[in-house]
Design an enzyme around this catalytic site. Structure first.
Site, PDB file in Angstrom:
ATOM      1  N   HIS A 120      -0.682  11.052  -2.365  1.00 18.88           N
ATOM      2  CA  HIS A 120      -1.984  10.605  -1.885  1.00 18.88           C
ATOM      3  C   HIS A 120      -3.002  11.724  -1.627  1.00 18.88           C
ATOM      4  CE1 HIS A 120      -5.039   9.359   1.063  1.00 18.88           C
ATOM      5  NE2 HIS A 120      -5.007   8.213   0.410  1.00 18.88           N
ATOM      6  N   HIS A 151       0.838  -1.206   0.000  1.00 21.73           N
ATOM      7  CA  HIS A 151       0.000   0.000   0.000  1.00 21.73           C
ATOM      8  C   HIS A 151       0.873   1.255   0.000  1.00 21.73           C
ATOM      9  CE1 HIS A 151      -3.713   2.178   1.868  1.00 21.73           C
ATOM     10  NE2 HIS A 151      -3.616   2.364   0.569  1.00 21.73           N
TER      11      HIS A 151
HETATM   12  O1  G3P Z   1      -6.338   1.682  -3.426  1.00 15.41           O
HETATM   13  C1  G3P Z   1      -6.564   1.260  -2.118  1.00 15.41           C
HETATM   14  C2  G3P Z   1      -6.472   2.401  -1.157  1.00 15.41           C
HETATM   15  O2  G3P Z   1      -5.265   3.053  -1.395  1.00 15.41           O
HETATM   16  C3  G3P Z   1      -7.610   3.362  -1.280  1.00 15.41           C
HETATM   17  O3  G3P Z   1      -7.600   4.358  -0.318  1.00 15.41           O
HETATM   18  O4  G3P Z   1      -7.066   6.541   0.633  1.00 15.41           O
HETATM   19  O5  G3P Z   1      -5.408   4.722   0.791  1.00 15.41           O
HETATM   20  O6  G3P Z   1      -5.839   5.817  -1.387  1.00 15.41           O
HETATM   21  P1  G3P Z   1      -6.422   5.392  -0.065  1.00 15.41           P
HETATM   22 MG    MG Z   2      -4.615   4.578  -2.659  1.00 18.65          MG
END
Ligand code: G3P
Ligand code: MG
Length: 238
Positions: A52, A11
């Protein structure tokens, strides 16, 4: 006994170990042995940048909305431990088609430049099947399918839809990406019945990893890839 399957998707690289969405985080994720990775992107000042938030304050020493800035300003910032905000192209050079890449489209106007970059990378030897484009902006996924029908899309949600995974099927998506705090057995089963994969995000603790495996999900996004890699078999494919 053979280990069970559960795909580990790093992630924001490996955000539990390194500043998220930086080259250091990408290297850490690769070093840990992931075969799939997720990164977030915006299109700013003619560049696809890996980032992000819509604002700069949380993860950099800058201020303001990312989309209001020049690329030069963004590159002058510290994105954590002295890291610069990378471009998607730089990240892809590092990855060098070693892992499958989930590109999450965050801001406006990302679809065409990301589609163009994927076309270029595929011409340079990447497998189009290694890409998965996701977004909470479901219209962007439709647009991606229109521009690049061969590219897989994944529909992100944070909530419980009234019609199960029908919305993702209607989008022509490959997968549905629910949040850990909303996913349930019914949604997982409905998605699978529709031929969709299920990848759940925000899965950082061992008890949640085990719970997602018990639900039968196909993969999890985690900032701590080693917690999945130690216990589940991986393969380089979605
Ligand atoms: O793509 C999975 C996850 O990254 C979605 O939420 O806010 O972490 O980008 P976020
Ligand atoms: Mg994401």
């Amino acid at each position: 006994m053979d280990k069970p399957h559960l795909l580990c998707i790093g992630h924001r690289g490996a955000m539990g170990h390194a500043p998220e969405n930086t080259l250091r985080s990408v290297h850490k994720s690769l070093d840990l042995g992931v075969l799939c990775m997720e990164l977030d992107v915006y299109y700013v000042d003619g560049h696809i940048v890996v980032f992000h938030d819509d604002r700069l304050e949380r993860t950099t020493n800058g201020t303001g909305y990312i989309c209001d800035k020049s690329f030069e300003y963004l590159r002058s910032l510290d994105a954590g431990d002295g890291e610069q905000i990378p471009t998607l192209e730089e990240v892809c050079e590092v990855i060098n088609s070693q892992v499958c890449l989930n590109i999450e489209l965050k801001g406006a106007d990302t679809v065409a430049p990301v589609a163009a970059l994927i076309t270029k990378l595929v011409a340079n030897g990447w497998d189009v099947g290694d890409f998965l484009i996701s977004s909470f902006h479901h219209q962007a996924l439709l647009e991606m399918k229109r521009l690049s029908p061969d590219v897989k899309t994944g529909a992100l949600i944070r909530g419980i839809p009234v019609d199960g995974a029908k919305f993702a099927e209607d989008l022509g998506a490959f997968s549905v990406h629910p949040a850990l705090d909303f996913v349930n057995q019914q949604l997982v089963d409905d998605a699978h019945a529709r031929g969709l994969k299920v990848f759940v995000y925000g899965v950082d603790y061992l008890e949640d990893i085990a719970k997602m495996h018990a639900f039968g999900v196909d993969g999890v996004f985690t900032g701590f890839p080693e917690r999945v890699l130690e216990n589940y078999i991986q393969k380089k494919s979605w």
